[in-house]
Design an enzyme around this catalytic site. Structure first.
Site, mmCIF file in Angstrom:
data_model
loop_
_atom_site.group_PDB
_atom_site.id
_atom_site.type_symbol
_atom_site.label_atom_id
_atom_site.label_comp_id
_atom_site.label_asym_id
_atom_site.label_seq_id
_atom_site.Cartn_x
_atom_site.Cartn_y
_atom_site.Cartn_z
ATOM 1 N N HIS A 82 0.841 -1.198 0.000
ATOM 2 C CA HIS A 82 0.000 0.000 0.000
ATOM 3 C C HIS A 82 0.873 1.245 0.000
ATOM 4 O O HIS A 82 1.824 1.351 0.778
ATOM 5 C CB HIS A 82 -0.892 0.010 1.251
ATOM 6 N N ASP A 161 -15.199 2.800 7.307
ATOM 7 C CA ASP A 161 -14.151 3.741 6.879
ATOM 8 C C ASP A 161 -14.668 4.657 5.774
ATOM 9 O O ASP A 161 -14.382 5.851 5.757
ATOM 10 C CB ASP A 161 -12.906 2.988 6.399
ATOM 11 N N ARG A 168 -14.695 13.034 7.360
ATOM 12 C CA ARG A 168 -13.408 13.696 7.645
ATOM 13 C C ARG A 168 -13.065 14.691 6.545
ATOM 14 O O ARG A 168 -12.531 15.775 6.817
ATOM 15 C CB ARG A 168 -12.297 12.638 7.751
ATOM 16 N N SER A 183 -7.775 4.177 9.168
ATOM 17 C CA SER A 183 -8.454 4.123 7.877
ATOM 18 C C SER A 183 -7.720 3.167 6.923
ATOM 19 O O SER A 183 -8.310 2.251 6.343
ATOM 20 C CB SER A 183 -8.503 5.549 7.288
ATOM 21 N N LYS A 187 -8.744 -1.204 5.899
ATOM 22 C CA LYS A 187 -8.927 -1.746 4.544
ATOM 23 C C LYS A 187 -7.904 -2.841 4.247
ATOM 24 O O LYS A 187 -8.206 -3.836 3.596
ATOM 25 C CB LYS A 187 -8.821 -0.614 3.512
HETATM 26 N N1 URA Z 1 -5.726 7.008 2.648
HETATM 27 C C1 URA Z 1 -6.727 6.371 3.319
HETATM 28 O O1 URA Z 1 -7.175 5.306 2.903
HETATM 29 N N2 URA Z 1 -7.205 6.936 4.428
HETATM 30 C C2 URA Z 1 -6.747 8.105 4.933
HETATM 31 O O2 URA Z 1 -7.216 8.543 5.962
HETATM 32 C C3 URA Z 1 -5.716 8.758 4.227
HETATM 33 C C4 URA Z 1 -5.213 8.174 3.085
#
Ligand code: URA
Length: 419
Positions: A82, A161, A168, A183, A187
């Protein structure tokens, strides 16, 4: 349980209990807690912070709010990667095939671009017919067969999320390490891999503008992953200038293909080898960093990584011919050279502004439903530290929107510091 008590507790910096966190996350996801109370909670958290136990519990509640992918049908260590978001970041397209060519298993769920950062799914969809929305069973079969598959995120992946992130975005609470960490990790945990490599970016084109904040984010995410049974490693990488020479979907895919053919830009190749070797270390624990680097580089030099990319495109129904003949990628209607208006040295590039330039040209989207133009973007000829003469071509802009060219040229020039 009373949401007002939870907000006040957070405001006073007192750690929430597990049941309070469950109530908060589940209550908000199910619509029992309204946006205004969740906003107050999130803002309080931004100011007070939270300990690792709280962030970890929050992450698991968010991951468990939807489907958790079961990848037990794939033998061995399944590794995911990621990036916290970059400009010109096409590393997955090279790193995935390199690792799979060396015998690793890469299960990658990627996102679409939003704002000034790009997304791997948009890049892959610039290959004619490439299917990023295949069923989970097929995703698993492809990984078992060729060692790699890259797909879009499941619809029901961490819905908590999705809802919290949208809130947010409009309440000034994106820029908060505990919230970013939970967050991202919710995932990643829901995506099912047992090993995760995090490419945490810092600099002008990253969420984290400083190395110190990027390090804190990386450490927080590693701890969350470890507490939830995942092997996690992180790299801190520079995002003070775009990666490689291209920004924009098909331009980036072409650059990734050139890199797999051994003709890529040095900075991009170096980043890909760094990330691939960390992924390989998670797969082959008895191998040293040096051995993993040699394996990754070897897969490019001997053509096996390029072949793996070919297999990936074939298995996901894409047009394999465009790999051998990159002229098959669609072209933009208009292009414009950006020429230097003075001589000197480029001492700084504002990556965020360059990402926004590409977005204005049509390569990105402001909201998730916007359509993008896969052939729009920027080819960058001169990067940081280059000495330039007046009238040198610094970059070429590509777009279908003729009316935007003059404005984006000035905008691009504005992103450079020339001294
Ligand atoms: N990427 C994400 O998936 N979440 C965040 O809060 C910031 C970047």
């Amino acid at each position: 349980m009373d949401i007002i008590d939870i907000i006040i507790k957070q405001k006073n910096g007192i750690d929430l209990s597990d049941s309070e966190i469950e109530y908060l996350i589940n209550g908000y996801t199910q619509g029992i807690i309204p946006d205004y109370q969740m906003s107050a909670y999130l803002m309080a958290l931004c100011f007070t912070g939270a300990n690792e136990k709280v962030i970890s519990k929050m992450t698991m509640c968010m991951a468990n709010s939807g489907d958790i992918l079961n990848l037990s049908g794939i033998s061995g260590t399944v590794v995911d990667k990621h990036s916290t978001g970059g400009v010109g970041d096409k590393t997955t397209l090279v790193v995935g095939p390199c690792v799979a060519a060396c015998g690793g298993k890469v299960a990658k769920m990627s996102g679409r671009g939003l704002g000034y950062t790009g997304g791997t799914i948009d890049k892959l969809e610039s290959i004619k017919n490439f299917n990023t929305q295949i069923p989970v069973e097929r995703f698993i079969d492809i990984i078992n067969e060729i060692g790699i598959s890259i797909v879009g995120q499941l619809k029901n992946l961490a819905p908590a999320d999705k809802k919290i992130y949208s809130l947010r975005d409009v309440t000034g609470t994106v820029d908060c390490i505990p919230l970013i960490a939970s967050s991202i990790m919710s995932k990643k945990i829901a995506s099912g891999a047992n090993a995760i490599v995090l490419d945490v970016k810092y600099g002008s084109g990253a969420f984290m503008k400083t190395y110190k904040n990027a390090k804190e984010l990386a450490e927080t995410m590693i701890k969350i992953g470890n507490q939830n049974g995942k092997k996690v490693k992180a790299l801190l990488t520079d995002m003070n200038e775009p990666i490689g020479n291209t920004v924009g979907n098909s331009l980036e895919v072409i650059e990734a293909i050139q890199t797999l053919k051994g003709n890529g830009p040095k900075d991009f190749l170096e980043l890909c080898i760094d990330i691939s070797s960390v992924m390989l270390q998670l797969e082959f624990v008895d191998k040293s960093v040096d051995e993993c680097r040699k394996m990754a580089l070897g897969s490019i030099e001997n053509g096996t990584a390029l072949n793996k990319f070919r297999e990936l495109v074939f298995m996901q129904d894409g047009d394999v011919e465009c790999i051998d003949d990159t002229n098959k990628f669609p072209k933009s209607k208009y292009s414009l050279e950006v020429k230097a208006n003075m001589s000197g040295q480029i001492t700084k590039m504002d990556s965020e502004k360059i990402g926004k330039t590409a977005c204005l040209l049509g390569a990105g989207r402001q909201s998730l439903n916007d359509k993008i133009n896969h052939s729009a973007g920027i080819f960058i000829n001169k990067k940081t530290d280059s000495y330039i003469s007046k009238s040198d071509v610094l970059a070429v802009l590509y777009t279908d929107k003729k009316e935007i060219l003059d404005f984006t040229k000035e905008y691009y020039l504005d992103s450079l510091t020339i001294e």
